[in-house]
Scaffold this active site. Structure first.
Site, PDB file in Angstrom:
ATOM      1  CG  HIS A 190     123.191  19.279 -17.802  1.00  0.00           C
ATOM      2  ND1 HIS A 190     122.861  17.961 -18.004  1.00  0.00           N
ATOM      3  CD2 HIS A 190     122.002  19.919 -17.649  1.00  0.00           C
ATOM      4  CE1 HIS A 190     121.553  17.802 -17.958  1.00  0.00           C
ATOM      5  NE2 HIS A 190     121.006  18.985 -17.749  1.00  0.00           N
ATOM      6  CG  ASP A 196     134.207  17.962 -18.542  1.00  0.00           C
ATOM      7  OD1 ASP A 196     133.021  18.333 -18.649  1.00  0.00           O
ATOM      8  OD2 ASP A 196     135.126  18.417 -19.235  1.00  0.00           O
ATOM      9  CG  ASP A 206     116.264  24.597 -17.542  1.00  0.00           C
ATOM     10  OD1 ASP A 206     116.763  25.747 -17.590  1.00  0.00           O
ATOM     11  OD2 ASP A 206     115.672  24.159 -16.551  1.00  0.00           O
ATOM     12  CD  GLU A 238     121.319  22.560 -15.061  1.00  0.00           C
ATOM     13  OE1 GLU A 238     121.039  21.701 -14.219  1.00  0.00           O
ATOM     14  OE2 GLU A 238     120.479  23.082 -15.829  1.00  0.00           O
TER      15      GLU A 238
END
Ligand SMILES: *[C@@H]1O[C@H](CO)[C@@H](O)[C@H](O)[C@H]1NC(C)=O
Ligand SMILES: *[C@@H]1O[C@H](CO)[C@@H](O)[C@H](O)[C@H]1NC(C)=O
Length: 494
Positions: free
Chosen positions: A405, A457, A91, A466
């Site tokens: 991710h 994956d 993020d 992530e």
């Protein structure tokens, strides 16, 4: 990068069955023996990773070129310049606590294995990786009793799939001060600054002094204004300050507070950015001098509990392992626990070797070589010696996760297409896309496989796919150590 699976995938027990029945045995055995890993390459990549996590203005020598300037007005609404630092994971939020833990581990890696990192030609890069964090901590420590601990809002950020270069989410900043104390954050940041001041002592003494000055101030702030805290933190930072200054006051603090802060009260089987007892216990048992027999003994017995649990040699509690041999703590981002534990096992085995000791677990005692070789088995698993034949260090080896991710890596590079991509558009166009990420997040360590060694994956599978800064940081030290050992044994052999 051609990433088709070059090796067939076997479940280990299945492999054994087939082994017994066919010529595959020959294949598997030879294949297994040829699992030689290039730790120097892994080391370089692990350090490079941090450039892809950078926030702020990127310098001309930035090597991760798909990434560009971002977060250029962070803190401005609050009237403070908080440009810089690291994005935490996939993020775009800058979380102070895990960032500080990351910098502590990077610094600890350089303190223990600086020689090997330097032999690999990576010393400069390693110091740059640390400095990107410490420069930011200096900025965010705006007054003796004020520390800015977060930029960006987890909730609004997580509702958005955007490159950091395009961010439109709330960039509010949050601070701790006398009225809103947070000893855990101030303490971990103090520890990171004290540890990094040791790293810079030779290369940049002026900078080292500044780091230490801020570390001491934060130590006092955290000690005087106690809010919510993870009890162990006070001791960690006192230990690092003692290591950095040699001052006896910090050391006494560790002894006096050993009980009240729980450093010796808890038996841990994990070490992570929000549970640090095991790190304190191991560090204290290596750092405190012999005269402090009783306290030392208590730290030592807790450190022992942790390490024996990792090695499956405790009477009361062992760690679970996957059939493929990986330590397994929990399904969400399991590799963070593996990499931190591996780091502690590595430094502890060096400590035993240096002091000519063994560690006595429940049934038998463990020597430094056995401990180091277990640590190596965990690293080798991460690099591809596992039933999926996949490296969980992104960009390393022929097969690795391709759909990490990660907002920046999964979206077209800003350098390729500067057209603005909105929050929801990002989800539609990039997040849900089946294709591999357009940018390879080299050196990232993903959450990793499940308890049966399986890994899917898929970008939406954030528990496994992530990557976080504190997954990779401890491996910098471990890769350096393995690279150094291998180099030595090659010299010895020839
Ligand atoms: C941990 O593993 C050791 C060695 O295999 C075994 O002797 C011990 O009983 C195990 N402890 C637990 C709680 O399972
Ligand atoms: C750049 O991105 C925009 C918006 O996503 C898209 O419409 C455009 O076709 C892209 N340009 C190129 C050259 O790919």
């Amino acid at each position: 990068m051609a990433t088709r699976n070059l090796f067939p995938t076997y479940h280990s027990t299945l492999l054994l069955q087939r082994c017994l029945a066919s010529l595959l045995c020959f294949y598997a055995v030879t294949n297994h023996q040829s699992d030689a890993f290039d730790y120097r390459d892994a080391l370089s990549k692990s350090i490079l990773y941090f450039e892809g996590q950078r926030s702020g203005y990127l310098p001309p020598d930035q090597r991760v070129t798909w990434h560009h300037h971002s977060g250029l007005s962070d803190g401005f609404r609050q009237g403070v310049d908080l440009v810089g630092g690291y994005y935490d994971a996939g993020d775009n939020v800058k979380f102070g606590l895990p960032m500080a833990f990351t910098i502590t581990l990077l610094s600890w890696s350089v303190i223990e294995y600086g020689k090997q990192i330097s032999d690999a030609g990576e010393y400069h890069h390693a110091l740059e990786a640390i400095k990107w964090g410490t420069d930011y901590f200096l900025k965010s420590h705006t007054e003796p009793n004020v520390l800015w601990g977060q930029v960006g809002d987890g909730r609004s950020d997580h509702g958005c799939w955007q490159r950091p270069e395009d961010m439109t989410t709330e960039r509010d900043a949050y601070k701790i001060d006398e009225k809103h104390p947070g000893s855990d954050l101030a303490g971990e940041t103090a520890a990171a600054l004290a540890a990094s001041s040791i790293v810079f002592r030779g290369a940049n003494p002026y900078y080292s002094n500044i780091l230490l000055h801020h570390a001491k101030e934060l130590f006092e702030f955290a000690d005087k204004f106690r809010g919510k805290y993870d009890d162990s933190i006070e001791v960690v930072k006192a230990l690092w300050l003692h290591k950095a200054t040699g001052e006896v006051d910090y050391y006494n603090y560790v002894l006096e507070n050993a009980h009240s802060f729980g450093g010796i009260g808890w038996e841990m089987t994990e070490f992570s950015w929000d549970v640090k007892y095991a790190g304190v216990q191991v560090m204290a048992s290596m750092t405190l001098p012999q005269e402090q027999k009783q306290i030392l003994h208590q730290y030592h017995s807790k450190a022992k509990h942790f390490i024996c649990a990792c090695l499956n040699k405790n009477k009361e509690k062992n760690l679970t392992r996957t059939p493929g041999g990986l330590m397994f703590i929990r399904p969400w981002n399991n590799l963070q626990y593996v990499t931190t534990a591996t780091f502690l096992l590595t430094v502890y085995s060096d400590h035993l070797k240096l002091t000519n000791q063994e560690l006595s677990c429940y049934r038998d005692s463990v020597g430094p070589d056995e401990m180091a070789s277990f640590a190596k088995s965990q690293v080798d698993y991460i690099l591809g010696s596992n039933p999926m034949r996949k490296s969980y260090l992104v960009g390393y080896g022929p097969v690795y996760p391709e759909r990490v991710h990660h907002r920046g890596a999964s979206t077209v590079s800003y350098k390729v297409n500067t057209s603005f991509i909105g929050c929801i558009e990002g989800y539609h166009s990039w997040y849900g896309h089946q294709a591999p990420n357009p940018n390879v997040l080299i050196g990232a360590v993903v959450g990793g496989p499940d308890k049966n060694d399986r890994f899917e994956d898929r970008r939406g599978n954030f528990m496994q796919s992530e990557a976080c800064t504190y997954n990779t940081a401890p491996l910098v030290g471990v890769f350096a150590k393995l690279y150094g050992s291998e180099k030595n044994s090659m010299i010895f052999d020839s």
